[in-house]
Design a protein around this motif. Structure first.
Motif, mmCIF file in Angstrom:
data_model
loop_
_atom_site.group_PDB
_atom_site.id
_atom_site.type_symbol
_atom_site.label_atom_id
_atom_site.label_comp_id
_atom_site.label_asym_id
_atom_site.label_seq_id
_atom_site.Cartn_x
_atom_site.Cartn_y
_atom_site.Cartn_z
ATOM 1 N N LEU A 139 0.399 -1.219 0.106
ATOM 2 C CA LEU A 139 -0.190 0.466 -0.143
ATOM 3 C C LEU A 139 0.456 1.665 0.355
ATOM 4 O O LEU A 139 -0.146 2.679 -0.136
ATOM 5 C CB LEU A 139 -1.011 0.090 1.014
ATOM 6 N N VAL A 140 2.165 1.333 0.531
ATOM 7 C CA VAL A 140 3.090 2.424 0.043
ATOM 8 C C VAL A 140 2.845 3.496 -0.480
ATOM 9 O O VAL A 140 3.157 4.700 -0.257
ATOM 10 C CB VAL A 140 4.851 2.106 0.864
ATOM 11 N N MET A 141 3.024 3.356 -1.788
ATOM 12 C CA MET A 141 2.616 3.553 -3.119
ATOM 13 C C MET A 141 1.356 4.090 -3.684
ATOM 14 O O MET A 141 1.355 4.620 -4.943
ATOM 15 C CB MET A 141 4.157 3.419 -4.109
ATOM 16 N N LYS A 142 0.424 3.807 -2.682
ATOM 17 C CA LYS A 142 -0.730 3.944 -2.789
ATOM 18 C C LYS A 142 -1.683 3.753 -4.344
ATOM 19 O O LYS A 142 -1.790 4.601 -4.866
ATOM 20 C CB LYS A 142 -1.154 5.457 -2.982
ATOM 21 N N PRO A 143 -1.613 2.273 -4.805
ATOM 22 C CA PRO A 143 -2.007 2.384 -5.528
ATOM 23 C C PRO A 143 -3.515 2.202 -5.529
ATOM 24 O O PRO A 143 -4.261 2.564 -4.759
ATOM 25 C CB PRO A 143 -1.477 0.597 -5.282
ATOM 26 N N LYS A 144 -3.965 2.183 -6.554
ATOM 27 C CA LYS A 144 -5.810 1.578 -7.123
ATOM 28 C C LYS A 144 -5.925 0.594 -6.849
ATOM 29 O O LYS A 144 -7.231 0.092 -6.361
ATOM 30 C CB LYS A 144 -6.332 2.372 -7.603
ATOM 31 N N LEU A 145 -5.824 -0.080 -6.968
ATOM 32 C CA LEU A 145 -6.287 -1.684 -6.653
ATOM 33 C C LEU A 145 -4.722 -2.712 -6.567
ATOM 34 O O LEU A 145 -3.640 -2.715 -6.048
ATOM 35 C CB LEU A 145 -5.890 -2.023 -8.756
ATOM 36 N N VAL A 146 -5.040 -3.653 -5.237
ATOM 37 C CA VAL A 146 -4.291 -4.438 -4.900
ATOM 38 C C VAL A 146 -4.553 -5.438 -4.927
ATOM 39 O O VAL A 146 -6.126 -6.539 -4.945
ATOM 40 C CB VAL A 146 -3.863 -4.209 -3.374
ATOM 41 N N ILE A 147 -3.653 -7.137 -5.529
ATOM 42 C CA ILE A 147 -3.971 -8.170 -6.168
ATOM 43 C C ILE A 147 -4.021 -9.227 -4.310
ATOM 44 O O ILE A 147 -2.240 -8.394 -3.898
ATOM 45 C CB ILE A 147 -3.098 -8.134 -6.449
ATOM 46 N N LEU A 148 -4.315 -9.204 -4.268
ATOM 47 C CA LEU A 148 -3.321 -10.608 -2.922
ATOM 48 C C LEU A 148 -3.859 -11.701 -3.283
ATOM 49 O O LEU A 148 -5.245 -12.833 -3.125
ATOM 50 C CB LEU A 148 -5.137 -10.049 -1.319
ATOM 51 N N ASP A 149 -2.870 -12.712 -3.089
ATOM 52 C CA ASP A 149 -2.963 -13.982 -3.525
ATOM 53 C C ASP A 149 -3.018 -14.796 -2.374
ATOM 54 O O ASP A 149 -1.685 -14.685 -1.661
ATOM 55 C CB ASP A 149 -1.650 -14.695 -4.272
ATOM 56 N N GLU A 150 -3.949 -15.178 -1.476
ATOM 57 C CA GLU A 150 -3.904 -16.294 -0.383
ATOM 58 C C GLU A 150 -3.404 -15.986 0.894
ATOM 59 O O GLU A 150 -3.087 -15.561 1.123
ATOM 60 C CB GLU A 150 -3.427 -17.462 -0.518
ATOM 61 N N PRO A 151 -3.718 -14.155 0.936
ATOM 62 C CA PRO A 151 -3.703 -13.533 2.117
ATOM 63 C C PRO A 151 -3.397 -14.141 3.271
ATOM 64 O O PRO A 151 -2.323 -13.712 4.412
ATOM 65 C CB PRO A 151 -4.009 -11.600 2.361
ATOM 66 N N THR A 152 -4.042 -14.879 3.866
ATOM 67 C CA THR A 152 -5.030 -15.653 5.024
ATOM 68 C C THR A 152 -3.990 -16.862 5.200
ATOM 69 O O THR A 152 -4.883 -17.386 6.332
ATOM 70 C CB THR A 152 -6.291 -15.293 5.734
ATOM 71 N N SER A 153 -4.061 -17.308 3.982
ATOM 72 C CA SER A 153 -3.949 -18.831 3.632
ATOM 73 C C SER A 153 -3.059 -19.202 5.273
ATOM 74 O O SER A 153 -3.347 -20.130 5.736
ATOM 75 C CB SER A 153 -3.447 -19.617 2.571
ATOM 76 N N ALA A 154 -2.111 -18.993 5.980
ATOM 77 C CA ALA A 154 -0.942 -19.602 6.885
ATOM 78 C C ALA A 154 -1.186 -18.975 7.964
ATOM 79 O O ALA A 154 -1.008 -19.435 9.051
ATOM 80 C CB ALA A 154 0.366 -18.920 6.176
ATOM 81 N N LEU A 155 -2.421 -18.595 8.721
ATOM 82 C CA LEU A 155 -3.284 -17.897 9.489
ATOM 83 C C LEU A 155 -3.614 -18.683 10.247
ATOM 84 O O LEU A 155 -4.761 -18.922 9.508
ATOM 85 C CB LEU A 155 -3.543 -16.595 9.481
ATOM 86 N N ASP A 156 -3.722 -18.134 11.703
ATOM 87 C CA ASP A 156 -4.685 -18.943 12.403
ATOM 88 C C ASP A 156 -6.062 -18.726 11.936
ATOM 89 O O ASP A 156 -5.624 -17.023 11.815
ATOM 90 C CB ASP A 156 -4.770 -19.348 13.904
ATOM 91 N N VAL A 157 -7.323 -19.003 12.494
ATOM 92 C CA VAL A 157 -8.362 -18.729 12.880
ATOM 93 C C VAL A 157 -8.557 -16.970 12.526
ATOM 94 O O VAL A 157 -9.453 -15.976 12.657
ATOM 95 C CB VAL A 157 -9.706 -19.355 13.610
ATOM 96 N N MET A 158 -8.101 -16.473 14.585
ATOM 97 C CA MET A 158 -8.346 -15.242 14.810
ATOM 98 C C MET A 158 -7.648 -14.276 14.230
ATOM 99 O O MET A 158 -8.508 -12.859 13.475
ATOM 100 C CB MET A 158 -7.844 -15.181 16.182
ATOM 101 N N THR A 159 -6.460 -14.517 13.570
ATOM 102 C CA THR A 159 -6.071 -14.043 13.016
ATOM 103 C C THR A 159 -5.925 -13.005 11.834
ATOM 104 O O THR A 159 -6.208 -12.018 11.002
ATOM 105 C CB THR A 159 -4.041 -13.992 13.178
ATOM 106 N N GLN A 160 -6.805 -14.503 10.773
ATOM 107 C CA GLN A 160 -7.377 -14.499 9.836
ATOM 108 C C GLN A 160 -8.065 -13.465 9.292
ATOM 109 O O GLN A 160 -8.398 -12.275 8.829
ATOM 110 C CB GLN A 160 -7.994 -15.914 9.636
ATOM 111 N N ALA A 161 -9.371 -13.821 10.573
ATOM 112 C CA ALA A 161 -10.220 -12.587 10.482
ATOM 113 C C ALA A 161 -9.874 -10.957 11.218
ATOM 114 O O ALA A 161 -10.335 -10.370 10.643
ATOM 115 C CB ALA A 161 -11.380 -12.945 11.806
#
Ligand code: ATP
Ligand code: SF4
Length: 331
Positions: A171-193
């Motif tokens: 996000l640091v360069m302030k894009p308009k579109l961010v592609i998120l590839d499985e951004p929570t897959s390695a996280l536990d359920v609470m962290t994922q939420a």
């Protein structure tokens, strides 16, 4: 929400060269995304979701055999036909950024987290170190990271914090579109939420558009305005989240929905029989036919086109309409 088209993808192909022949990972994908919208791309492992993302942001491996079609982004023009220098100058990170699958585990272990967030500002935007530090501090506040993280090394952070750091880099360069590839897959359920809540807040705050890649339909439903169901390198169903979830029309989508366990229902989740096809030699006709309970002769011969069933609900099935029904309506 503004309704200007931000991204128009048309006839996008990405094949990889291998000793067994070309892998047709993205095989004629077309879609449109408006400003402020979130597109969820859902499909089983190996269906070509990540490859589609790489083709959009044009981060390609060396063994590309075919890369064609068009990806028109905002007022930058077509990324596929642009030279690499223009993609770097006009689009990548500034216009479209990406949180790669597993990125939190590939942070540089010997560079402080703050410096890794500052790096793109210095390299791509010519910031001084002080200027970049100020911007990085702001980006860290945005993703809920405390100040002290600036001078920590990746191994000193929890999984959730690492993922927040990776999101702040995107996000640091302030894009308009961010592609998120499985951004929570390695996280536990609470962290994922927590990460999902962060993504929702950032979307509201900055009017961001997301392409959210996941194999998890339930997770996709939390963010998606539109949903693309991908099967064997192709989009088989595309429509508003409401249409795809409540009125799934492609047999594969119906099966996917019935494979999701539901807390308050006594029906057992179903498994989809068979396995996704080999993309070096996909089945002729409809690629889903070997696994489809409704397959007829024509399905083995002719490839179904993606057709509008009305209201921009697109489905690629010879029997579109006939098989329409709720996720529980067909067996
Ligand atoms: P996952 O969820 O497992 O990441 P995906 O839906 O994102 O799966 P891709 O990673 O895009 O799918 O892979 C699509 C197909 O392309 C798979 O068959 C994969 O093995 C193959 N593939 C990916 N990258 C390459 C490459 N560089 N060379 C050859 N084949 C590749
Ligand atoms: Fe099934 Fe035929 Fe439709 Fe493919 S085209 S999803 S095989 S009914």
């Amino acid at each position: 929400m503004k309704m200007t088209a931000l991204l128009s993808v048309s006839g996008l192909h990405l094949y990889y060269r291998t000793s067994r022949g070309p892998v047709r990972a993205v095989d004629g994908v077309s879609l449109e995304l408006k400003e402020g919208e979130t597109l969820a791309v859902v499909g089983e492992s190996g269906s070509g979701k990540s490859s589609m993302a790489y083709a959009i942001i044009r981060v390609l491996p060396r063994n590309v055999q075919r890369y064609c079609g068009s990806v028109v982004f905002d007022d930058a023009g077509d990324i596929v036909s642009m030279d690499e220098e223009s993609v770097r100058r006009k689009v990548r990170w500034k216009g479209i950024s990406m949180v790669f699958q597993g990125a939190m585990n590939s942070l540089n272990p010997v560079v402080k987290v703050g410096e890794q967030i500052m790096e793109p500002l210095i390299i791509h935007l010519g910031y001084t170190k002080e200027g970049a530090r100020g911007e990085a501090a702001r980006a860290m506040v945005d993703v809920g990271l405390p100040d002290y993280v600036m001078d920590r090394y990746p191994h000193e952070l929890s999984g959730g914090m690492k993922q927040r750091a990776v999101i702040s880099m995107a996000l640091v360069m302030k894009p308009k579109l961010v592609i998120l590839d499985e951004p929570t897959s390695a996280l536990d359920v609470m962290t994922q939420a927590n990460i999902m809540n962060l993504l929702k807040r950032l979307k509201r705050q900055y009017g961001l558009s997301y392409i959210f890649i996941t194999h998890d339909l339930a997770l996709a439903s939390e963010l998606a305005d539109i949903v693309a169901i991908m099967y064997a390198g192709k989009i088989v169903e595309l429509g508003s989240a409401e249409d795809v979830y409540l009125r799934p029309a492609h047999p594969y989508t119906q099966k996917l929905l019935r494979s999701v366990p539901l807390l308050r229902e006594d029906r057992e989740p179903e498994f989809i029989p068979g396995a996704p096809p080999d993309l070096v030699d996909p089945p002729p006709g409809c690629r889903f036919h070997p696994r489809c309970p409704y397959a007829k002769e024509i399905c083995r011969r002719e490839e179904p086109e993606l057709k509008d069933m009305g209201g921009e609900h697109m489905v690629a099935c010879h029997f579109t309409g006939e098989l329409r029904g709720g996720a529980d309506g067909l067996g």
